[in-house]
Each structure stands twice: as structure tokens, then as C-alpha cells.
Scaffold this motif. Sequence first.
Motif, PDB file in Angstrom:
ATOM      1  N   ALA A  25      -2.680  -6.060  -3.323  1.00  0.00           N
ATOM      2  CA  ALA A  25      -2.960  -4.641  -3.110  1.00  0.00           C
ATOM      3  C   ALA A  25      -4.442  -4.415  -3.365  1.00  0.00           C
ATOM      4  O   ALA A  25      -5.048  -5.100  -4.198  1.00  0.00           O
ATOM      5  N   PHE A  26      -5.011  -3.465  -2.646  1.00  0.00           N
ATOM      6  CA  PHE A  26      -6.443  -3.200  -2.716  1.00  0.00           C
ATOM      7  C   PHE A  26      -6.685  -1.701  -2.842  1.00  0.00           C
ATOM      8  O   PHE A  26      -5.949  -0.897  -2.269  1.00  0.00           O
ATOM      9  N   THR A  27      -7.753  -1.342  -3.556  1.00  0.00           N
ATOM     10  CA  THR A  27      -8.196   0.046  -3.610  1.00  0.00           C
ATOM     11  C   THR A  27      -9.649   0.062  -4.067  1.00  0.00           C
ATOM     12  O   THR A  27     -10.196  -0.967  -4.477  1.00  0.00           O
ATOM     13  N   GLY A  52     -17.512  -0.731  -5.716  1.00  0.00           N
ATOM     14  CA  GLY A  52     -16.768  -1.819  -5.089  1.00  0.00           C
ATOM     15  C   GLY A  52     -15.287  -1.542  -4.937  1.00  0.00           C
ATOM     16  O   GLY A  52     -14.774  -0.465  -5.252  1.00  0.00           O
ATOM     17  N   GLU A  53     -14.612  -2.577  -4.429  1.00  0.00           N
ATOM     18  CA  GLU A  53     -13.171  -2.559  -4.217  1.00  0.00           C
ATOM     19  C   GLU A  53     -12.546  -3.510  -5.233  1.00  0.00           C
ATOM     20  O   GLU A  53     -13.217  -4.415  -5.722  1.00  0.00           O
ATOM     21  N   VAL A  54     -11.259  -3.315  -5.503  1.00  0.00           N
ATOM     22  CA  VAL A  54     -10.549  -4.223  -6.399  1.00  0.00           C
ATOM     23  C   VAL A  54      -9.320  -4.781  -5.701  1.00  0.00           C
ATOM     24  O   VAL A  54      -8.729  -4.129  -4.846  1.00  0.00           O
ATOM     25  N   GLU A  55      -8.992  -6.005  -6.071  1.00  0.00           N
ATOM     26  CA  GLU A  55      -7.773  -6.645  -5.595  1.00  0.00           C
ATOM     27  C   GLU A  55      -6.859  -6.868  -6.784  1.00  0.00           C
ATOM     28  O   GLU A  55      -7.302  -7.302  -7.855  1.00  0.00           O
ATOM     29  N   GLY A 108       0.837  -1.195   0.000  1.00  0.00           N
ATOM     30  CA  GLY A 108       0.000   0.000   0.000  1.00  0.00           C
ATOM     31  C   GLY A 108       0.872   1.245   0.000  1.00  0.00           C
ATOM     32  O   GLY A 108       2.085   1.172   0.238  1.00  0.00           O
ATOM     33  N   TYR A 109       0.266   2.391  -0.263  1.00  0.00           N
ATOM     34  CA  TYR A 109       1.005   3.648  -0.333  1.00  0.00           C
ATOM     35  C   TYR A 109       0.037   4.795  -0.130  1.00  0.00           C
ATOM     36  O   TYR A 109      -1.156   4.691  -0.416  1.00  0.00           O
ATOM     37  N   GLY A 142      -5.949   6.214 -10.338  1.00  0.00           N
ATOM     38  CA  GLY A 142      -4.539   6.520 -10.108  1.00  0.00           C
ATOM     39  C   GLY A 142      -3.831   5.400  -9.368  1.00  0.00           C
ATOM     40  O   GLY A 142      -2.748   4.957  -9.755  1.00  0.00           O
ATOM     41  N   SER A 143      -4.451   4.914  -8.307  1.00  0.00           N
ATOM     42  CA  SER A 143      -3.859   3.828  -7.532  1.00  0.00           C
ATOM     43  C   SER A 143      -3.823   2.534  -8.339  1.00  0.00           C
ATOM     44  O   SER A 143      -2.843   1.785  -8.288  1.00  0.00           O
ATOM     45  N   ARG A 144      -4.850   2.290  -9.103  1.00  0.00           N
ATOM     46  CA  ARG A 144      -4.874   1.090  -9.939  1.00  0.00           C
ATOM     47  C   ARG A 144      -3.742   1.116 -10.962  1.00  0.00           C
ATOM     48  O   ARG A 144      -3.117   0.093 -11.241  1.00  0.00           O
TER      49      ARG A 144
END
Length: 195
Positions: A136-138, A174-177, A101-102, A144-146
Motif C-alpha cells: 500500500a502507498f500514500t 515523499g511517498e511511503v510504502e 487502496g481505499y 490517516g491513511s498510514r
Amino acid sequence: MPGVHLVLETERLILRRLTPDDLDNLVELDNDPDVMRFLNGGKPVAREEIRDVTLPRLLAYYERPGGFGFWGAEEKATGEFIGWFHFRPQRDAPPGEIELGYRLRRPAWGKGFGTEGSRALIERGFTEQGVERVTAFTMSVNTGSRRVMEKSGLRFVRTFFQDWPESIDGSEEGEVEYALTKAEWEAGRNSSSTR
């Protein structure tokens, strides 16, 4: 592995242990509505909460074995604090699975720092720390994070939905992994070195 967690340098970054002296850095970071948009909807976080809850939680990782936890990120050229990275096991994760993560300050966005720091932590994890899989998840809408996850070599795994105490804009998507296994990482390195 004592000392494994002290400093990690990349071409443009120094990743180092956070300290109590980072309180002001964390307060600034967590009170930028754009930085926090996909975390809490952009709400400010009280200095006292960061001092009494967040910072002690981050620092506690240094007491654990394996050299996992949180790194403060500084730009080498200026010495400026630009945010932090984490590389740590999630609760109930299988052995060898680590979450990346960041959280970076807005002026650091779009300069490749997220990818650079992430790749360095992934490489260390696979080559020195016995990591077998990085996740990683967002939020699905956090493009941007993806992008950072994809440029760091992680691949989309799934979209999922969680019940949050408060919904924020975009949570309905939703969230993505994303994830990367050691075997995939090694195959990618081998194919790029034979070109």
C-alpha cells in the motif's frame, strides 16, 4: 474463480462490485476537497472524466481473472455508499503481489471502516486468491491513511520520492510504502490465537 469478486461482507460493511449506477457516488467522492487532498491537492474532478475515464477503468477489472479489482463499500446498517477499496496487481508487480487502496467519504473517517474493509480483503487475498504480499502507498504526510495501513497489519517499508506533473502540499515529504507478506500475516494470526 468466477464469482469470487461479487460480494464480501464484514461485521459492518458490504463490499460489492461497482456498477455504472455508482457514477453519482464517485462524483461526490472525487469532488470532496478533503478526500482528494492527498491525491490531487483537493481539486474537483469533472463528472464527464469520471463517467468516461474513471468508471470504465474501474469496471474493466471485473473482466480480468483472479477476482481482483475495485469494491464499492456500503455501510450495512444504512445501505449508504461510503467509498471504495481496491485490491489489485500493480503494473509490473511480481506474481502474487497485490496493492491495497481505499477512498472513503469524509463522514466515514475515524470509524474503523478503512481498517475493517482492508483486513477483509487481505484475509481473502491470503486465504483464497494466492496472494503472497500486499503493498500500500500514500503520501508521507497522510497520517490517516498510514494509520489504516498499520491497523490492517501492514508495516512501513520505505519512503521514496517521485516526480509528479504537479506537486501538492506535502509532496516534498515523499511517498511511503507499507507491506505485509502472507508469512507475516499467518504468524500474526497464530500469535493472537495462542494468547
